[in-house]
Write a protein that holds these residues in place. Structure first.
Motif, PDB file in Angstrom:
ATOM      1  N   UNK A 128       0.820  -1.218   0.000  1.00 38.22           N
ATOM      2  CA  UNK A 128       0.000   0.000   0.000  1.00 38.22           C
ATOM      3  C   UNK A 128       0.847   1.258   0.000  1.00 38.22           C
ATOM      4  N   UNK A 129       2.060   1.171   0.541  1.00 40.99           N
ATOM      5  CA  UNK A 129       2.925   2.343   0.633  1.00 40.99           C
ATOM      6  C   UNK A 129       4.066   2.292  -0.383  1.00 40.99           C
ATOM      7  N   UNK A 130       3.870   1.507  -1.446  1.00 37.37           N
ATOM      8  CA  UNK A 130       4.793   1.542  -2.566  1.00 37.37           C
ATOM      9  C   UNK A 130       6.052   0.726  -2.413  1.00 37.37           C
ATOM     10  N   UNK A 131       6.066  -0.224  -1.502  1.00 33.22           N
ATOM     11  CA  UNK A 131       7.240  -1.068  -1.322  1.00 33.22           C
ATOM     12  C   UNK A 131       6.896  -2.497  -1.746  1.00 33.22           C
ATOM     13  N   UNK A 132       7.924  -3.321  -1.906  1.00 32.26           N
ATOM     14  CA  UNK A 132       7.714  -4.686  -2.349  1.00 32.26           C
ATOM     15  C   UNK A 132       7.293  -5.598  -1.208  1.00 32.26           C
ATOM     16  N   UNK A 133       6.339  -6.471  -1.470  1.00 27.59           N
ATOM     17  CA  UNK A 133       5.906  -7.418  -0.451  1.00 27.59           C
ATOM     18  C   UNK A 133       7.021  -8.373  -0.063  1.00 27.59           C
ATOM     19  N   UNK A 169     -11.210   8.620  12.294  1.00 25.41           N
ATOM     20  CA  UNK A 169     -11.860   9.544  11.363  1.00 25.41           C
ATOM     21  C   UNK A 169     -12.461  10.742  12.096  1.00 25.41           C
ATOM     22  N   UNK A 170     -13.070  10.492  13.254  1.00 28.63           N
ATOM     23  CA  UNK A 170     -13.676  11.591  14.013  1.00 28.63           C
ATOM     24  C   UNK A 170     -12.615  12.562  14.509  1.00 28.63           C
ATOM     25  N   UNK A 171     -11.472  12.050  14.938  1.00 27.09           N
ATOM     26  CA  UNK A 171     -10.403  12.920  15.415  1.00 27.09           C
ATOM     27  C   UNK A 171      -9.811  13.738  14.273  1.00 27.09           C
ATOM     28  N   UNK A 172      -9.650  13.135  13.098  1.00 27.69           N
ATOM     29  CA  UNK A 172      -9.137  13.895  11.964  1.00 27.69           C
ATOM     30  C   UNK A 172     -10.131  14.987  11.560  1.00 27.69           C
ATOM     31  N   UNK A 178      -3.766   5.231   4.672  1.00 25.23           N
ATOM     32  CA  UNK A 178      -4.172   5.751   3.370  1.00 25.23           C
ATOM     33  C   UNK A 178      -5.684   5.748   3.182  1.00 25.23           C
ATOM     34  N   UNK A 179      -6.373   4.772   3.737  1.00 27.17           N
ATOM     35  CA  UNK A 179      -7.832   4.720   3.587  1.00 27.17           C
ATOM     36  C   UNK A 179      -8.488   5.871   4.347  1.00 27.17           C
ATOM     37  N   UNK A 180      -7.991   6.183   5.534  1.00 28.23           N
ATOM     38  CA  UNK A 180      -8.525   7.302   6.307  1.00 28.23           C
ATOM     39  C   UNK A 180      -8.282   8.620   5.569  1.00 28.23           C
ATOM     40  N   UNK A 181      -7.100   8.768   4.999  1.00 27.36           N
ATOM     41  CA  UNK A 181      -6.773   9.985   4.247  1.00 27.36           C
ATOM     42  C   UNK A 181      -7.692  10.125   3.035  1.00 27.36           C
TER      43      UNK A 181
END
Length: 527
Positions: free
Chosen positions: A222-227, A429-432, A458-461
């Motif tokens: 998800x953050x662009x690195x290899x599994x 989500x509520x805190x953001x 990333x999903x929260x963003x």
């Protein structure tokens, strides 16, 4: 440490009594029940009673007390350990041994329990919890430390006699002797041969719950690195972390730490790396001007403090900046932010929902000039409504699963479950939302988690960007590079993710938003 009681004729098992008199093989000549060895040959101590240690070694006793507090009281090892070290007055060498033993046993618990299950004749859940903790300590000494086998056995049995009793000591002695018959790699090969699933094999080898292995592999992608980095990441989680220090800007210095053997940090200014021990021996640590704080936390705090504001036209009456730490407890980031605010003529409003944690924040901020900060006790979810648009910089370091700090909080991997992700999501989500509401137009919001899991990052963003038209995403990777001593390469799709196996930090996540002025939002709608 001095070790006593070299075992004699290690391979020889003693029967312990006349066969005619002992009709029950589980009892000795006097009718007392001995250890339960199942179908395997029964093994009693190979030392004469006069040779056996009966007093618990202080360092091992400290490690045992830490494990018991974690198992029995849901305590945090990093909070209990320093207290027990001071209580037992361990010197630096013994404190280091106790730390390695306690943390190593906690990190390796999954692997060690699987090995113990092969050597105990009943489910581990049926053992006295204190006995199970002793067995974990003994297994880590035998398989994970450079402790001679005779010393590990003798001292662990002595610890059992001292803290649990003589009866369980026989069980501990028998089980650990079986464990000592193979090296760790041999035990792992045996365990893995019976496990067809690759993820579960990684879970056994690297002592992580299977769901966390899957989650971290997903997080890398998800953050662009290899599994394929998963093995390196899991290994980094199991490595003993170096203690990170920060000198509060404009208030503290690194001098005492550097004179005491620490070295200057290479990721961010004002930081140092220490081998550990009792850091309370340094006066700067005692007075709070030199603090223990992961360098990842230092970086995200500095990035939020340094991100450029979209300022309105300057005028002579513009007020000083106001900063908000929305979830400030226990105060590490708040202390650093407060010191930075004081340097720049800004003020910090530190909010914490729990009163006792708010007190910890006040204590952390005590070295900072009093006119530069204020501590508030309240629900962060409502603060945006109570103080709308009042802050120029807001950091929301939200409660999360802590999957990014497993190396520092080894017990947390066994406490968390996938259900935590679903439970924490609405709170995050509520805190953001509240943080954005509290931010003035042109101001900056930093959303921070100590977890790389996409459900918490990333999903929260993405959800926030989809719900709101008054924010834009800034380049968090560039913001981190701007405050680091060298480029980190942590950015991906506008957000930034640090990693233990890449940056030697906790896996801190940072997203930066700018609050848009109303005129900008109106123009966007017209377009």
């Amino acid at each position: 440490m001095s070790e006593r009681g070299e075992p004699r004729d290690r391979g020889r098992a003693r029967s312990g009594g006349d066969g005619e008199r002992r009709r029950d093989p589980r009892r000795d000549a006097q009718g007392r029940e001995r250890n339960r060895g199942g179908a395997a040959p029964r093994r009693f101590s190979e030392q004469a009673p006069s040779q056996r240690s009966r007093a618990a070694d202080p360092a091992r006793l400290v490690a045992f007390e830490v494990l018991r507090a974690v198992s029995r009281d849901d305590a945090y090892a990093n909070l209990v350990l320093p207290q027990r070290i001071r209580h037992h007055r361990l010197d630096r060498r013994d404190a280091g041994f106790a730390t390695e033993l306690a943390y190593g046993a906690l990190r390796g618990q999954g692997t060690y329990d699987a090995i113990l299950a092969l050597n105990v004749d009943r489910p581990l859940g049926q053992l006295d919890p204190a006995v199970l903790d002793v067995l974990r300590l003994g297994t880590h000494q035998l398989l994970g430390m450079r402790v001679p086998p005779h010393a590990a056995l003798n001292q662990t049995v002595a610890l059992t006699r001292a803290v649990v009793g003589a009866g369980p000591a026989s069980l501990v002695n028998a089980v650990l002797r079986r464990v000592s018959e193979k090296e760790l790699d041999e035990w792992l090969a045996e365990l893995e041969s019976a496990q067809p699933d690759a993820t579960e094999r990684d879970a056994l080898r690297y002592s992580h719950p299977g769901w966390i292995v899957r989650a971290l592999r997903q997080s890398l992608a998800a953050h662009g690195r290899g599994a394929d980095e998963i093995s390196d990441l899991l290994e980094a989680d199991n490595a003993a972390p170096v203690v990170n220090l920060v000198a509060l800007p404009g208030i503290g210095t690194l001098d005492e730490a550097l004179e005491g053997g620490a070295r200057t940090g290479d990721l961010v200014e004002g930081s140092a790396l220490s081998g550990g021990g009792d850091l309370g021996r340094w006066s700067a640590v005692r007075d709070g001007t030199l603090r223990v704080q992961d360098v990842g936390s230092q970086l995200v705090a500095r990035a939020v403090a340094a991100a450029p504001l979209d300022e309105p036209p300057q005028d002579s009456g513009r007020r000083p900046e106001r900063w908000l730490d929305l979830c400030a407890g226990p105060g590490g980031k708040a202390a650093l932010l407060g010191a930075l605010a004081a340097e720049r003529g800004a003020t910090l409003f530190a909010n914490e929902v729990l009163p006792h944690r708010a007190e910890l924040v006040r204590k952390a901020l005590h070295p900072v000039p009093a006119d530069a900060w204020e501590v508030h006790t309240g629900d962060g979810r409502t603060l945006g409504t109570e103080h709308p648009g009042q802050f120029d910089r807001v950091i929301a370091d939200v409660p999360c699963t802590g999957l990014g700090a497993l190396r520092r909080r080894p017990e947390s991997r066994w406490r968390r479950s996938p259900n935590d992700l679903a439970e924490l999501g609405p709170l995050q989500r509520a805190l953001l939302e509240s943080a954005i509401d509290a931010t003035a137009p042109g101001g900056v919001v930093g959303y921070v988690t100590c977890s790389p899991h996409p459900a918490e990052t990333t999903v929260v963003v993405a959800d926030a960007l989809r719900r709101r038209d008054d924010i834009e995403l800034l380049d968090a990777g560039a913001a981190l590079d701007a405050v680091a001593l060298h480029p980190l390469g942590a950015g991906h799709d506008g957000t930034a993710q640090l990693w233990p196996h890449i940056h030697a930090t906790d896996a801190m996540f940072l997203a930066l938003f700018r609050k848009l002025p109303a005129a900008t939002r109106l123009a966007d709608r017209r377009r």
